[in-house]
Design a protein around this motif. Structure first.
Motif, short mmCIF file in Angstrom:
data_model
loop_
_atom_site.label_atom_id
_atom_site.label_comp_id
_atom_site.label_asym_id
_atom_site.label_seq_id
_atom_site.Cartn_x
_atom_site.Cartn_y
_atom_site.Cartn_z
N LEU A 188 0.83 -1.21 0.00
CA LEU A 188 0.00 0.00 0.00
C LEU A 188 0.87 1.26 0.00
O LEU A 188 0.92 2.01 0.96
CB LEU A 188 -0.95 -0.01 1.20
N ASN A 189 1.53 1.47 -1.12
CA ASN A 189 2.29 2.71 -1.30
C ASN A 189 1.41 3.72 -2.02
O ASN A 189 0.35 3.38 -2.57
CB ASN A 189 3.59 2.42 -2.06
N VAL A 219 1.21 1.16 5.69
CA VAL A 219 0.84 2.55 5.40
C VAL A 219 1.50 3.49 6.40
O VAL A 219 1.95 4.59 6.05
CB VAL A 219 -0.69 2.72 5.41
N LEU A 220 1.56 3.08 7.65
CA LEU A 220 2.23 3.87 8.69
C LEU A 220 3.66 4.24 8.26
O LEU A 220 4.10 5.39 8.41
CB LEU A 220 2.24 3.06 9.98
N ILE A 221 4.38 3.26 7.72
CA ILE A 221 5.75 3.53 7.26
C ILE A 221 5.74 4.55 6.13
O ILE A 221 6.59 5.46 6.08
CB ILE A 221 6.43 2.22 6.82
N GLY A 227 6.61 12.44 5.85
CA GLY A 227 6.87 13.58 6.73
C GLY A 227 6.22 13.52 8.10
O GLY A 227 6.40 14.45 8.90
N HIS A 228 5.47 12.47 8.41
CA HIS A 228 4.84 12.35 9.73
C HIS A 228 5.83 11.79 10.74
O HIS A 228 6.53 10.81 10.44
CB HIS A 228 3.63 11.42 9.66
N PRO A 229 5.93 12.33 11.94
CA PRO A 229 6.72 11.70 12.99
C PRO A 229 6.16 10.31 13.30
O PRO A 229 4.95 10.07 13.16
CB PRO A 229 6.57 12.63 14.19
N PRO A 230 7.01 9.36 13.72
CA PRO A 230 6.52 8.00 13.98
C PRO A 230 5.34 7.94 14.96
O PRO A 230 4.38 7.19 14.74
CB PRO A 230 7.75 7.29 14.54
N THR A 272 12.92 3.10 3.29
CA THR A 272 13.73 2.34 4.26
C THR A 272 14.12 3.23 5.43
O THR A 272 14.13 2.78 6.58
CB THR A 272 14.96 1.75 3.57
N ALA A 273 14.42 4.48 5.16
CA ALA A 273 14.72 5.41 6.25
C ALA A 273 13.51 5.55 7.16
O ALA A 273 13.64 5.64 8.40
CB ALA A 273 15.12 6.77 5.69
N ALA A 274 12.31 5.54 6.58
CA ALA A 274 11.09 5.61 7.39
C ALA A 274 10.91 4.34 8.22
O ALA A 274 10.50 4.40 9.39
CB ALA A 274 9.88 5.83 6.48
N ALA A 275 11.19 3.19 7.63
CA ALA A 275 11.12 1.94 8.39
C ALA A 275 12.10 1.95 9.56
O ALA A 275 11.79 1.46 10.65
CB ALA A 275 11.40 0.75 7.46
N ARG A 276 13.26 2.54 9.34
CA ARG A 276 14.25 2.65 10.43
C ARG A 276 13.74 3.57 11.53
O ARG A 276 13.88 3.27 12.73
CB ARG A 276 15.58 3.17 9.88
N ALA A 277 13.12 4.67 11.14
CA ALA A 277 12.58 5.60 12.13
C ALA A 277 11.51 4.93 12.97
O ALA A 277 11.41 5.16 14.20
CB ALA A 277 12.03 6.84 11.42
N TRP A 278 10.68 4.09 12.33
CA TRP A 278 9.65 3.39 13.10
C TRP A 278 10.27 2.36 14.06
O TRP A 278 9.87 2.27 15.21
CB TRP A 278 8.65 2.72 12.17
#
Length: 284
Positions: A188-189, A219-221, A227-230, A272-278
């Motif tokens: 779900l991109n 979707v959260l990722i 641009g949303h904080p985790p 991937t950077a977003a997955a790391r942030a999560w």
């Protein structure tokens, strides 16, 4: 990744097989997006427009098109474009879909698309499919088998290297948590949402069954990547009952496993950077 074929150069028997379903095709215009179909085109007929995608049957990617055929019978009309027909002829498999217009989803903070995406994700969670079909737990365990025993990838972030043992420990637990009966799109991109008055979901080639919180987690990722904080992205996901009711350990294990898999395959992407942030958020 495939090489795109124009409609006009398809073998004549293949085009005739499609026209047996559509009537005469007056015009064809190739799509500019998409990676997994050798043919992707809007077809103009006397009855209106149809979106057609296709693949040569010898291609390893043809299984993805068969997956779309198999799931189409379960998808509500308000959720996904209807599969109108499919034909296999002359070494080609063609799928003809209801033509749907819309823009890809904007998931950035404040976007008006987000409520429509939320509605669509909620609808997916309510779709019934036969139990045990294409279980994600099996696929995810297979993907992690070698990954959790390997050293961090060469291009892993410093944080991932420093926390490799913790990530491995959590990631190894993910498959035990992700089994379930829910339909999962798994990809779900933003490009797989078409936004108009509602959000329609396309490209079901990777569908699975599993825990109801998995699609909201993906979707959260994407929200973090937009641009949303985790913590804010998790607040969004908590609007989805399946996610809100999930075991917190399941979410942490999944976050770690996504990072381990994506950091090896796609080390430098924003996603991937977003997955790391999560994962950092989940692990403190």
């Amino acid at each position: 990744m495939t090489t795109r074929c124009e409609w006009d150069v398809l073998p004549e028997p293949v085009k005739r097989a499609a026209e047996d379903r559509t009537g005469p095709i007056l015009k064809a215009e190739s799509a500019t997006s998409g990676r997994n179909s050798e043919l992707a085109a809007t077809l103009w007929t006397s009855q209106g427009r149809i979106f057609c995608k296709g693949i040569t049957t010898a291609s390893s990617l043809s299984v993805m098109h068969h997956n779309e055929i198999s799931v189409s019978q379960f998808l509500p009309a308000e959720l996904a474009p209807r599969l109108l027909w499919h034909v296999e002829e002359g070494g080609w498999l063609l799928l003809g879909f209801e033509h749907v217009t819309g823009q890809h989803a904007d998931l950035s903070p404040g976007s008006g698309d987000i409520p429509l995406v939320t509605d669509a994700v909620n609808v997916i969670a309510q779709v019934s499919v036969p139990a045990g079909r294409r279980a994600m737990s099996t696929q995810w365990a297979r993907a992690l088998t070698s990954e959790i025993h390997a050293a961090p990838p060469e291009k892993a972030s410093a944080w991932s290297v420093d926390n490799a043992d913790t990530l491995t420990s959590w990631a190894s637990r993910a498959p035990e948590h992700i089994d379930g009966p829910a339909l999962i799109h798994t990809d779900l991109n933003p490009a797989n949402f078409l936004i108009a008055d509602t959000a329609r979901v396309i490209d079901w080639a990777w569908w699975r069954t599993g825990a109801a919180w998995i699609d909201p987690a993906f979707v959260l990722i994407r929200l973090i990547a937009a641009g949303h904080p985790p913590a804010e992205a998790e607040q969004w996901a908590n609007r989805i009952p399946g996610f809100r009711d999930a075991n917190p350990d399941a979410l942490t294990a999944f976050a770690a496993s996504v990072l381990r898999l994506w950091e090896r395959k796609f080390p430098s992407t924003n996603t991937t950077a977003a997955a790391r942030a999560w994962a950092q958020h989940r692990l403190g």
